[in-house]
Motif scaffolding. Structure first.
Motif, PDB file in Angstrom:
ATOM      1  N   ARG B 254       0.892  -1.278   0.100  1.00 52.45           N
ATOM      2  CA  ARG B 254      -0.159  -0.159  -0.119  1.00 52.45           C
ATOM      3  C   ARG B 254       0.826   0.836  -0.849  1.00 52.45           C
ATOM      4  NH1 ARG B 254      -5.141   1.005  -1.141  1.00 52.45           N
ATOM      5  NH2 ARG B 254      -5.535  -1.215  -0.322  1.00 52.45           N
ATOM      6  N   GLN B 255       1.625   1.462   0.660  1.00 53.76           N
ATOM      7  CA  GLN B 255       2.687   2.234   0.785  1.00 53.76           C
ATOM      8  C   GLN B 255       3.471   2.900  -0.354  1.00 53.76           C
ATOM      9  OE1 GLN B 255       2.782   0.096   2.868  1.00 53.76           O
ATOM     10  NE2 GLN B 255       1.873   1.012   4.700  1.00 53.76           N
ATOM     11  N   GLN B 256       3.944   1.590  -1.471  1.00 52.26           N
ATOM     12  CA  GLN B 256       4.515   1.754  -2.737  1.00 52.26           C
ATOM     13  C   GLN B 256       3.460   2.790  -3.393  1.00 52.26           C
ATOM     14  OE1 GLN B 256       7.235  -1.470  -3.702  1.00 52.26           O
ATOM     15  NE2 GLN B 256       8.450  -0.400  -1.558  1.00 52.26           N
ATOM     16  N   MET B 257       2.196   2.401  -3.019  1.00 50.73           N
ATOM     17  CA  MET B 257       1.341   2.465  -4.211  1.00 50.73           C
ATOM     18  C   MET B 257       0.668   3.930  -5.114  1.00 50.73           C
ATOM     19  SD  MET B 257      -1.790  -0.224  -3.122  1.00 50.73           S
ATOM     20  CE  MET B 257      -2.670   0.248  -4.091  1.00 50.73           C
ATOM     21  N   TYR B 258       0.858   5.027  -3.885  1.00 47.62           N
ATOM     22  CA  TYR B 258       0.865   6.491  -3.846  1.00 47.62           C
ATOM     23  C   TYR B 258       1.758   6.693  -4.697  1.00 47.62           C
ATOM     24  CZ  TYR B 258      -2.731   5.404  -0.464  1.00 47.62           C
ATOM     25  OH  TYR B 258      -3.536   5.233   0.518  1.00 47.62           O
ATOM     26  N   ALA B 259       2.466   6.434  -5.254  1.00 48.92           N
ATOM     27  CA  ALA B 259       4.185   6.772  -6.167  1.00 48.92           C
ATOM     28  C   ALA B 259       3.958   6.162  -7.443  1.00 48.92           C
ATOM     29  CB  ALA B 259       5.393   6.654  -5.284  1.00 48.92           C
ATOM     30  N   THR B 260       3.471   4.730  -7.061  1.00 48.02           N
ATOM     31  CA  THR B 260       3.964   4.223  -8.742  1.00 48.02           C
ATOM     32  C   THR B 260       2.876   3.852  -9.346  1.00 48.02           C
ATOM     33  OG1 THR B 260       3.803   1.907  -6.803  1.00 48.02           O
ATOM     34  CG2 THR B 260       5.735   3.140  -7.432  1.00 48.02           C
ATOM     35  N   THR B 261       1.684   3.565  -8.996  1.00 51.19           N
ATOM     36  CA  THR B 261       0.278   3.012  -9.615  1.00 51.19           C
ATOM     37  C   THR B 261      -0.569   3.958 -10.292  1.00 51.19           C
ATOM     38  OG1 THR B 261      -1.089   2.636  -7.363  1.00 51.19           O
ATOM     39  CG2 THR B 261       0.927   1.049  -8.015  1.00 51.19           C
TER      40      THR B 261
END
Lengths: 325, 684
Positions: B254-261
């Motif tokens: 979830r934490q990485q979704m904000y930059a990459t999806t």
């Protein structure tokens, strides 16, 4: 996540004996485990203290309570004695988190949860609380839900607990054990203002184990009110725990504590001093709120919290007078 | 009224999602994000991580295989040293377990040459430019008449700027891929809105023939547009699987979704509307400023609904973009219509106040008889019917138009209305229909059910065409080995997939007239020619949204007491799932109005919200009484079902209805979303 060992303590003595500088005590884990997954906390060892025999709420002869540190938040909020004698405590607990989290979270863990400041929670960024001396980007960055009172150049974080705000207003104290013995710490002294050491949320020393919270009897109407950005499952923008004893239109006793405004639950002692002996009117409440908030030092984007806290103090005390809880 | 066919599998956990497929000998990937906002990767200290027990591989630009032809910069994983935004994937660690991979990723030391990122969207940015087109192929600018002059001469003028923040899609299931190489090529279990599209694009990226890639995705836990195109997770999983010679699972945390999806771009929208004193529009000017990344241009079509909604002889729309050092924005539920209609429908409310005309009457007065920009007739347009039906049901007639007139204790109460619109798209698709020897039927199409109920709707369409019992119809979707289908996007699934299913079923019925052969009978359909041959019409769904809010006069808390959407979207195939789509969109609109906001950190250059505690979507307690109904609409110019899409229109206009209700309750006009206590308390 850094590899760690998990051990379950069999007694308080056992927990204390197992503690070293890389050990964390584990309660419900609803905050600590999240922080471990984020790489913010990296203990080598967890000692589970949630199963120690501190899971009871006891009534004291004077009508007070001793709440075991391992009591779940749900059990605390559901306890009849709490709901009847200290309703603001039950309301505060129910205002926090979600049903699932409250089922797991313990009273001791709730007191010790860490700030939700987004810089603290991102291990790739500077933060004086997580990495002392690295700086505080929140001061110039995103701080719309951070402190307006008692902050320092080093840290502008807020304490996230609702329960602790009610406990501060209740004149509760925290029972702590360490290898040297047991002591109690008044709630108002338990959490710290950040000063130059924001890495220290509380006055606890390494190895200290919270075993209970002592709550003296209240004997006056009380309530907890939390303002947040959605109807449920959000941290407070500002919250208030208030109790009011009015006799013949005059304030005989009053307690006010604020959440969401400082690094600790903020006991509004200036407001209380203004109110004691004053007429229980909107004008007095406003005067008291303004006296308390004179010390406010809002940041660029959180000045709204000053009128919000003022309105909330006036509104809640007015409702206590009117009995419209 | 047909419940989802896969309900039981979903509630019992039998329905498999991408991460859940059991495969032998699987390894796990964890990705490392750039910790600078712009610059270059100087060094990656892979050796110390490779020394950790259980770590199988570390991939970065230093050793990643050269990709063949990524059509999308976001898929060119580890192909250069350049860091285009903070949070961009710069390396991946593959481990025996998820925990090992994550610990390896946490420990991987990456050295950067950092530059300071430019992340602030502003109307005076020197690098603003006019894109060649806006998503998907609309002109960036349009103009008719003399809008500036006409505006200047109008009796009533409103000149206001509305802003919307970045918003993240946040599907419940993260972007996930399980990649497995074998002798035939590559199999991907992927959480996607379009198996055929992932198959095509990933084949290009790895230099394979399309037939060498198979994408399997029978169940998808939401996407809201963010899974409409393959994301870095697909390439990472495939690259990692090839590197370690084992199947690899990768779910974006979830934490990485904000930059990459992907996410919805923030917008700054200046509106100027000029009208006569009766509220008849003379000039409309809608000028939009929004962002894209330096990796890839995505130009949200924010002003396009203004081209369709209301008559006005003089009109202009424009889009200006700036490529900032930010993550790449993309599709999020009703891109364009959602932010654009928030602003337009708020401005219409302002015009209603300025002219003293009731907001519903104002919209009726400005109803065009043809598409106001392209002059085409509407295939059907029942906005007025929706407004009137909604007014009746919601109790609009008793509303005192004066703001701040209704008080209940310390609560200020108000009602607002806004219109909705969304294009009725349709694209070519293929499907097969097979009569089985046992008398049942199997329909095959590489469509996607991302929680919408598409599988059920297609089964209903097939059963109706075949004149068969629903229980005798089996629908297979979510697999690129099935007949090629378009993505679940643009609210086009029912129309596009459904038409191919109808044509296949019709052909099957015709052939079955000769009797059912012992081995069964299969026919296929391709709607390419049919779609090409459609007559020229302006095809759109419309709707009207009503909201009643209470605002706490002391705390500025806004709660939506009740909300009603009335939609005109052609024929509704399955009322159960249709209602869910409408109220789901409206609920997302409540989130947009009152809480959703991704906060860009100007110093570091990333979105600070990194979980659902910091990025607020409505909780159950925020959604008290949200209802949706529809008016009968018979439109012969659409498709054999007579259906318009319904997946997106529910969010369109919802935030404006809430914002207009807040104004009615308080007298405070908030022109910057979301509307929070921080905005309201100082102004109440």
């Amino acid at each position: 996540m850094r590899p760690f060992t998990y051990e379950r303590a069999t007694s308080a003595e056992d927990a204390l004996a197992r503690h070293d500088h890389e050990t964390y005590y584990l309660g419900g884990g609803t905050n600590l485990v999240d922080l471990m997954r984020l790489g913010v906390e990296t203990p080598a060892r967890l000692v589970d203290v949630a199963h120690l025999p501190y899971d009871q709420i006891q009534l004291t002869p004077d009508g007070g309570l001793v709440i075991g540190a391992a009591v779940s938040n749900s059990a605390l909020a559901a306890d009849r004695a709490v709901r009847e004698g200290q309703p603001m405590l039950a309301q505060a607990v129910l205002a926090g988190a979600s049903g699932q989290i409250r089922n797991l979270a313990t009273v001791g863990g709730n007191l010790l949860q860490r700030t939700r400041c987004s810089y603290f929670q991102d291990a790739a960024k500077p933060c004086n609380k997580r990495n002392p001396g690295s700086g505080c980007p929140a001061r110039e960055g995103e701080h719309h839900n951070l402190a307006i009172l008692g902050h320092s150049t080093a840290c502008v974080a807020t304490h996230p607990s609702d329960m602790a705000v009610a406990l501060a207003a209740l004149n509760a104290s925290v029972r702590v054990r360490n290898r040297a013995g047991e002591r109690t710490i008044p709630m108002d002294e338990f959490h710290r203002l950040p000063g130059a050491e924001p890495e220290r949320d509380t006055v606890l020393e390494p190895g200290d184990l919270v075993t209970a919270v002592e709550v003296p009897p209240l004997g006056m109407p009380s309530r907890y009110r939390k303002v947040r950005e959605r109807a449920s499952f959000a941290f407070a923008l500002v919250s208030i725990a208030a109790a009011l004893d009015v006799d013949d239109g005059v304030v005989r006793d009053v307690r006010v504590a604020l959440g969401g405004v400082a690094h600790k639950p903020w006991r509004a002692r200036r407001a209380e001093a203004v109110l004691r002996g004053s007429a229980a009117t909107r004008e007095s409440f406003l005067r008291a709120a303004e006296a308390e908030l004179e010390a406010a030092a809002p940041l660029r984007d959180n000045a709204y919290k000053v009128p919000l806290a003022r309105n909330l103090i006036v509104r809640t005390l007015t409702e206590l007078v009117e009995g419209t809880a | 009224m047909t419940e989802r066919l896969e309900s039981r599998e979903k509630v019992t956990g039998a329905a498999r999602y991408a991460f859940e497929y059991p495969v032998e000998n699987v390894a796990y990937a964890a990705a490392v994000q750039a910790s600078v906002g712009r610059g270059e990767v100087v060094a990656v200290d892979a050796d110390s991580v490779l020394a950790l027990p259980g770590v199988l591989a570390v991939l970065s630009h230093e050793n990643a295989p050269k990709l063949h032809d990524p059509p999308d910069g976001e898929l060119a994983l580890f192909q250069s040293r350049t860091v285009s935004y903070r949070g961009q994937f710069v390396a991946v660690v593959v481990g025996e377990t998820l925990e090992t991979a994550r610990e390896g990723a946490r420990r991987l030391r990456v050295e950067y040459a950092a530059e300071s990122p430019d992340v602030r969207l502003r109307t005076d940015h020197p690098d603003l430019y006019k894109p060649d087109k806006v998503n998907p192929t609309f002109p960036a600018d349009t103009e008719q008449g003399e809008p500036e002059d006409a505006y200047g001469c109008s009796a009533v003028r409103v000149d206001v700027t509305y802003t919307t923040p970045a918003e993240h899609n946040n599907p419940m299931e993260p972007h996930t891929t399980l990649a497995q190489w074998n002798d035939d090529g590559l199999t991907l279990y992927d959480s996607t809105q379009g198996a055929s599209s992932v198959q095509n694009i990933i084949a290009r990226v790895f230099g394979l023939d399309r037939t060498q890639v198979r994408v399997v995705s029978p169940h998808v836990g939401g996407g809201f547009g963010s899974k409409g195109s393959p994301r870095p997770n697909v390439v990472i999983a495939a690259m990692a699987a090839r590197a370690v010679g084992r199947p690899v699972k990768f779910a974006v945390p979830r934490q990485q979704m904000y930059a990459t999806t992907g996410y919805r771009t923030p917008t700054i929208q200046r509106f100027r509307v000029g009208a006569d004193s009766d509220g008849r529009l003379n000039a409309v000017l809608h000028d939009v400023v929004e962002q894209t990344s330096t990796v890839k241009e995505f130009a949200e079509q924010t002003a396009t609904p203004t081209r369709v909604m209301y008559q006005a002889p003089h009109r202009r729309t424009s889009h200006r973009l700036v490529a900032l050092d930010v993550p790449t924005p993309s599709w999020m539920r009703a891109p364009g219509e959602t932010p654009g209609m928030y602003a337009l429908e708020s401005v219409m409310d302002e015009l209603a106040v300025a002219t003293g005309v009731d907001p519903i009457e104002l919209r009726i007065r400005n109803e065009p008889d043809r598409d106001p920009e392209n002059g085409l007739p509407f295939s059907s347009r029942n906005l007025v019917a929706c407004l009137q039906e909604g007014a009746e049901r919601f109790g609009w007639a008793g509303r005192d138009p004066a703001p701040r007139a209704r008080r209940e204790g310390r609560k200020l109460v108000g009602m607002g209305v806004a219109a909705s619109t969304y294009p009725a798209y349709m694209a070519p698709n293929r499907a097969t229909a097979r009569a089985e020897p046992d008398g049942t039927f199997t329909i095959r199409i590489a469509a996607a059910d991302i929680g919408t109920g598409a599988r059920t709707t297609l089964a209903l369409i097939a059963a109706e065409t075949l004149k068969a019992d629903l229980g005798d119809v089996r629908v297979e979707i979510g697999d690129s080995s099935l007949p090629k289908a378009t993505v679940a996007g643009g609210s086009s699934g029912t129309a596009g997939w459904g038409t191919a299913v109808v044509r296949a079923c019709e052909a099957l019925r015709a052939e079955l007239n000769g009797g059912l052969p012992a081995e069964g009978l299969e026919v296929s359909a391709d709607t390419t020619e049919e779609v090409k041959a459609r007559e020229a019409f302006s095809r759109h769904a419309f709707g009207a949204q009503f909201a009643e809010v209470e605002v706490d006069a002391d705390t500025g808390e806004v709660r939506v007491r009740r909300m009603l959407g009335v939609f005109a979207a052609g024929r509704i195939i399955n009322p159960v799932t249709a209602r869910s789509q409408f109220i789901g969109g409206m609920t997302m609109g409540i989130g947009m109005a009152l809480m959703e906001e991704s906060v860009m950190d100007r110093e570091f250059g990333d979105y600070l919200n990194r979980d659902l505690a910091q990025y607020h979507v409505p909780s159950c307690a925020d959604v008290r009484d949200v209802d949706a109904v529809w008016v009968e609409e018979s439109d012969p110019h659409l498709n054999p079902m007579g259906a318009k899409g319904i997946g997106e229109i529910g969010i369109v206009g919802a935030a404006a209805a809430v914002g207009n209700a807040v104004h009615h309750a308080t007298g405070v006009r908030v022109r910057s979303l979301p509307i929070t206590p921080a905005t309201l308390v100082p102004r109440l």
